[in-house]
Design an enzyme around this catalytic site. Structure first.
Site, PDB file in Angstrom:
ATOM      1  CG  HIS A 174      -1.645   1.266   1.447  1.00 49.01           C
ATOM      2  ND1 HIS A 174      -2.462   1.908   0.517  1.00 49.01           N
ATOM      3  CD2 HIS A 174      -1.571   2.088   2.513  1.00 49.01           C
ATOM      4  CE1 HIS A 174      -2.855   3.063   1.041  1.00 49.01           C
ATOM      5  NE2 HIS A 174      -2.323   3.200   2.241  1.00 49.01           N
TER       6      HIS A 174
ATOM      7  CG  HIS B 244       0.832   7.048   3.989  1.00 47.14           C
ATOM      8  ND1 HIS B 244       1.238   6.235   2.975  1.00 47.14           N
ATOM      9  CD2 HIS B 244      -0.441   6.681   4.271  1.00 47.14           C
ATOM     10  CE1 HIS B 244       0.262   5.409   2.645  1.00 47.14           C
ATOM     11  NE2 HIS B 244      -0.774   5.650   3.416  1.00 47.14           N
TER      12      HIS B 244
ATOM     13  CD  GLU C  44      -3.706   6.518  12.903  1.00 48.95           C
ATOM     14  OE1 GLU C  44      -2.973   7.507  13.096  1.00 48.95           O
ATOM     15  OE2 GLU C  44      -4.777   6.314  13.512  1.00 48.95           O
ATOM     16  CG  ASP C  45      -2.037   1.543  10.322  1.00 52.68           C
ATOM     17  OD1 ASP C  45      -2.862   2.000  11.124  1.00 52.68           O
ATOM     18  OD2 ASP C  45      -2.182   1.588   9.085  1.00 52.68           O
TER      19      ASP C  45
ATOM     20  CG  ASP D 257      -3.793   6.872   2.082  1.00 46.52           C
ATOM     21  OD1 ASP D 257      -3.481   5.677   2.149  1.00 46.52           O
ATOM     22  OD2 ASP D 257      -4.557   7.432   2.911  1.00 46.52           O
TER      23      ASP D 257
ATOM     24  CG  ASP E 224     -17.179  16.120 -25.728  1.00 46.84           C
ATOM     25  OD1 ASP E 224     -17.995  15.222 -25.501  1.00 46.84           O
ATOM     26  OD2 ASP E 224     -17.085  17.155 -25.054  1.00 46.84           O
TER      27      ASP E 224
HETATM   28 MN    MN Z   1      -2.660   4.678   3.844  1.00 44.97          MN
END
Ligand code: MN
Length: 488
Positions: A47, A71, A75-76, A137, A258
């Site tokens: 990811h 990133h 958090e994880d 993300d 178009d």
């Molecule tokens: Mn993420």
């Protein structure tokens, strides 16, 4: 996805940067996410790798791509921002912290749309790069939604359409915008999506290619004759925008003329108009279909000449004519400046102050877009936005302090406030808060009254009133109360 591919992509646009930090960020993230899996069964590290790759694709700078890799670490995993700061320095950490903060915002349904929008704006003014990381993300999350229950998929798609897509539009990043739209379209209207996809990909493909080859074979000799340098691309409209157009105009797929267009990219603005002249000499233009977005750019800065002509076999074809610089900007929006910033620019090129430019765009869009016209830019002026640890956002005047914040949360929190943690660091109750700060108020359960001295620094009327109401009057106040009488 591999780190090697990311580095290769990154170096296409930034050949002189030292990519060691990307390798370092990858190794750190890989170890941190070790053993974690995505819902689709892939190792988690895929990811952040995909996120970083998309950032490299939109020509993001070194710190942004590195932050893309990192990133989800705070958090994880067990590694916190402090560790990232220690290993990667302030710039990357600030970006990662921005993403972590955005992740704390909870989605609470359509009725919270405006509030969420505001929050995105808020994050944008501090560092736009955070928004680009968040977009990539989100895009990768959308691509891996298959494993989730249909209800949840729909909700995420809805949220993306409501919040991310309009902001991608504001920033002019059409590349990210249409990718998000098409994926969301698939989840929100699966039947319509698949039907259109079939018509588009299978039924018309051969016919379309033959038609374009024919047009090119007529146009190219004329452009050569005029001594122009040019590049011709076939441009496909994205499924969602075709579908929307069909809905709006009540038309069938093959009536949307178009759907396909030819894009001619030339060196100068002068060449754009010359090319237009040549096209109109070969084929008759369709009335009312010519648009000069060079003389009058769209609010998000988009520039091009658009014209629809009656081509071979009396079939309509759309042309878009632009310089390569306009082309870059139309795809990458403001992100194009990452790239152009470091290139040799013609002297007349205006180097935009990012934030200034965004505020201009906000003004334009806010005054024109039906959907968000009720949000006035005033809201953002002289106001700061402060996050609570629960992900709520509080609007405060500039110069507001943790005490103002505490009273904005709840009178009891204000009354019992004894300290503040600001962005994970111990702060003071009278310090000035900054836009985007994450503030946690430490309360003292047994504290009976607020401190009257707070009146010296609070900025909001609300806090002032509450303090006056609840603070115990000091002996001095009692004396003061009698003073006027004594004086008389
Ligand atoms: Mn993420």
């Amino acid at each position: 996805m591999t780190i090697e591919r990311i580095i290769k992509k990154f170096q296409e646009n930034h050949p002189h940067d030292d990519v060691a930090v990307l390798v370092k960020a990858f190794k750190f993230a890989e170890t941190a996410h070790q053993g974690q899996m995505r819902k689709n069964g892939e190792p988690y590290i895929q990811h952040p790798l995909h996120t970083a790759y998309m950032l490299a694709e939109i020509k993001a700078d070194l710190a942004t791509v590195a932050a893309g890799l990192l990133h989800d670490v705070p958090e994880d995993t067990d590694h916190d921002l402090e560790e990232i700061q220690h290993r990667f320095g302030t710039e990357i950490t600030t970006l990662v912290a921005g993403i972590t903060k955005l992740g704390k915002i909870k989605y609470r349904g359509i009725e919270r749309y405006r509030e969420n929008l505001k929050k995105m704006f808020l994050a944008m003014t501090s560092d736009l790069r955070v928004i680009f990381i968040k977009f990539c993300d989100r895009l990768n999350n959308l691509r891996t939604l298959e494993g989730l229950p249909a209800e949840k998929r729909k909700r995420i798609a809805q949220e993306t359409m409501e919040i991310y897509v309009p902001i991608a539009g504001l920033l002019g990043v059409s590349r990210l915008k249409w990718q998000m739209e098409d994926i969301c379209f698939k989840f929100l209207y699966p039947d319509q999506f698949h039907e259109l996809e079939y018509q588009y990909e299978v039924e018309k493909k051969v016919e379309r290619n033959r038609f374009f080859q024919k047009i090119k074979s007529i146009l190219i000799p004329k452009l050569d004759e005029a001594g122009l340098q040019y590049k011709i691309e076939i441009r496909f409209k994205h499924l969602y925008s075709i579908w929307r157009k069909m809905q709006e105009k009540g038309k069938r797929f093959d009536e949307i003329y178009d759907v396909f267009a030819l894009r001619v990219i030339v060196p100068t603005i002068d060449d754009c108009y010359k090319t237009l002249g040549i096209i109109h000499t070969i084929w008759k233009p369709k009335p009312n279909r010519f648009k000069d977005y060079i003389a009058v750019p769209k609010p998000n800065g988009y520039q091009s000449l658009h014209t629809t002509i009656f081509g071979p076999e009396s079939k309509a074809a759309e042309f878009q004519i632009r310089t390569s610089e306009m082309h870059e900007e139309s795809i990458y929006g403001l992100a194009a400046h990452w790239y152009y910033k470091n290139q040799h620019r013609p002297a007349d090129y205006r180097t935009p102050g990012w934030v200034k430019e965004i505020i201009e765009i906000q003004k334009e869009i806010l005054s024109t877009d039906e959907l968000i016209k009720n949000i006035k830019l005033d809201i953002f002026r002289d106001r700061i936005f402060v996050f609570s640890p629960q992900g709520d956002v509080f609007e405060l005047p500039e110069g507001a302090t943790p005490v103002d914040f505490a009273y904005a949360v709840h009178t009891n929190i204000g009354n019992k406030a004894s300290g503040a943690i600001i962005n994970d660091k111990l702060g003071k109750l009278d310090q000035e808060l900054k836009n985007g700060d994450l503030v946690e108020i430490i309360t003292e359960k047994n504290r009976p009254h607020p401190n009257r001295d707070w009146l010296k620094f609070v900025k909001t009327k609300h806090a002032r009133d509450r303090i006056k109401q609840h603070a115990r009057r000091s002996p001095l106040d009692n004396i003061k109360r009698f003073l006027p009488r004594i004086n008389k």
